[in-house]
Design a protein around this motif. Structure first.
Motif, PDB file in Angstrom:
ATOM      1  N   SER A 137       0.788  -1.279   0.234  1.00  0.00           N
ATOM      2  CA  SER A 137      -0.243   0.396  -0.108  1.00  0.00           C
ATOM      3  C   SER A 137       1.072   1.525   0.000  1.00  0.00           C
ATOM      4  O   SER A 137       1.994   1.361   0.767  1.00  0.00           O
ATOM      5  CB  SER A 137      -0.963   0.166   1.260  1.00  0.00           C
TER       6      SER A 137
ATOM      7  N   ARG B  83      -9.082  -9.616   1.782  1.00  0.00           N
ATOM      8  CA  ARG B  83      -8.668  -8.833   2.570  1.00  0.00           C
ATOM      9  C   ARG B  83      -9.624  -8.292   3.744  1.00  0.00           C
ATOM     10  O   ARG B  83      -9.453  -8.468   5.219  1.00  0.00           O
ATOM     11  CB  ARG B  83      -7.774  -8.010   2.903  1.00  0.00           C
ATOM     12  N   ASP B 104       0.376  -8.155   8.622  1.00  0.00           N
ATOM     13  CA  ASP B 104       0.289  -9.195   8.163  1.00  0.00           C
ATOM     14  C   ASP B 104       1.486 -10.962   8.598  1.00  0.00           C
ATOM     15  O   ASP B 104       2.329 -10.581   8.841  1.00  0.00           O
ATOM     16  CB  ASP B 104       1.350  -9.044   6.985  1.00  0.00           C
ATOM     17  N   THR B 159       3.236  -3.411   7.938  1.00  0.00           N
ATOM     18  CA  THR B 159       1.505  -3.276   8.883  1.00  0.00           C
ATOM     19  C   THR B 159       2.628  -3.425  10.116  1.00  0.00           C
ATOM     20  O   THR B 159       4.028  -4.083  10.215  1.00  0.00           O
ATOM     21  CB  THR B 159       1.402  -4.760   9.360  1.00  0.00           C
ATOM     22  N   GLN B 161      -0.532  -2.437  11.007  1.00  0.00           N
ATOM     23  CA  GLN B 161      -1.683  -1.170  11.531  1.00  0.00           C
ATOM     24  C   GLN B 161      -2.711  -1.296  12.725  1.00  0.00           C
ATOM     25  O   GLN B 161      -3.136  -1.751  12.838  1.00  0.00           O
ATOM     26  CB  GLN B 161      -2.803  -0.773   9.970  1.00  0.00           C
ATOM     27  N   ASP B 182      -6.509  -1.816   2.324  1.00  0.00           N
ATOM     28  CA  ASP B 182      -5.705  -2.128   3.458  1.00  0.00           C
ATOM     29  C   ASP B 182      -6.681  -1.465   4.422  1.00  0.00           C
ATOM     30  O   ASP B 182      -7.999  -1.522   4.791  1.00  0.00           O
ATOM     31  CB  ASP B 182      -4.589  -1.209   4.231  1.00  0.00           C
TER      32      ASP B 182
END
Lengths: 225, 225
Positions: A137, B83, B104, B159, B161, B182
């Motif tokens: 991303s 996702r 992830d 990540t 996140q 995401d």
């Protein structure tokens, strides 16, 4: 059409944390830079190579040419204070019409057929710049905020950035600007369009120590293929 | 505050060209996924882990938990078609207020202190999304043209996140959209700002075969440091 590759090896090795700049590091017994030059000669036997080296590394470059490329069509130019100035110095050695590749010396795994495809496309359209999609991303920051960017529209740029001489030579007559971060930005600023072409995942740039290991792995896999 | 990590391992291994999905591949004798889970437990001994696995790999996940994490606070959720749906399934197992990491599974080298920093920042601001600068030139395509993007403004997203539950849980009540690539995009679409935090070059995602070798190299360097 004549072919000229300006191979830019201006680095001094600070990011690798090594005394030897990354273009001179040995990869399976041969300097990184030698792989790069060999691949351009394999892609086009009649190509002229202009090697741009930081002034402190010109002697080392001469030794390397003597050892690996004695009698080949290869010249050295001295690097400048920025990528723009280094490439400009290299371009001063181009005579007459040509298709000109500007390539990072540390992208030593560039595939021959990518070079050949860039030649064909640049000859036809004026420019061919290899690019690959983003794997992660991507966001764009604006002040202390950020917004997502549609990843499908993002391209990560590689080299050889390839141009017809009538496109790139006039562009490098422009006065230097900080926004000239690669050759495409210089050409674009002269009013010409940039055409992208499909790059290669394995056309990596050796920047960090782990990249040497990846490069070895890719070489091994290509030999087995 | 409670801590929950939703670790998303939805992949089936197609890009690696291996029968085993990459989260189950052995890295120096231990599955990739085990490194990931261990690091979250090291960052916060009181964390709850929710492991999201593709339905075909739930049994394998159970075996792995039994072997490596018997008695730990870890639950399995089944992955969905995207996702978004996978994370949504994981979030259904969150009870009460928490700081929630979505990570992830194949980013198995995530540093503990990055997890801890994301926690502190998300607690305070609502979100913390790790991001690193771009190493290459970036362009954006529009139709058959492209234009340069100021690389200084580009961030490559990693990540975990990380979000406070009052930020992420309502966002995942929204109907699915294709633009939800995401968790940040989901939260952003619910009207909340996303705060970036500095990521780590070595927090790589294992996607291609060469990535396993890079991961080994990074592990070896960390052990020597």
């Amino acid at each position: 059409m004549n072919k000229v590759a300006v191979i830019v090896a201006g680095g001094s090795g600070s990011r690798m944390g090594t005394a030897v700049p990354k273009q001179f590091l040995e990869l399976k017994g041969k300097p990184v830079l030698v792989y790069t030059v060999e691949t351009f000669f394999r892609a086009f036997a009649d190509i002229k190579i202009i090697l741009v080296l930081a002034p402190d590394f010109v002697l080392q470059g001469r030794d390397l040419i003597k050892r690996y490329f004695e009698g080949s069509n290869i010249q050295i130019a001295e690097g400048g204070n920025s990528r723009y100035h280094s490439v400009q110095n290299g371009l001063k050695l181009v005579k007459g019409e040509a298709v000109i590749f500007v390539h990072d010396a540390v992208r030593c795994l560039v595939p021959e057929n990518l070079i050949q495809r860039c030649y064909q496309e640049a000859l036809q359209k004026g420019s061919a710049v290899p690019a690959i999609p983003a794997r992660d991303s991507i966001r764009m920051v604006e002040g202390n905020k950020s917004k997502v960017v549609n990843r499908d529209n993002i391209r990560i740029i590689q080299t050889p950035q390839t141009f017809r001489s009538d496109v790139i030579l006039p562009a490098f007559q422009q006065p230097y600007r900080d926004s000239f971060t690669d050759e495409a930005t210089v050409v674009e600023s002269s009013g010409k369009d940039i055409f992208l072409t499909e790059g290669e995942e394995t056309n990596i740039k050796i920047t960090l120590p782990a990249d040497m290991l990846i490069a070895e792995k890719i070489l091994e896999e290509r030999r087995m293929a």
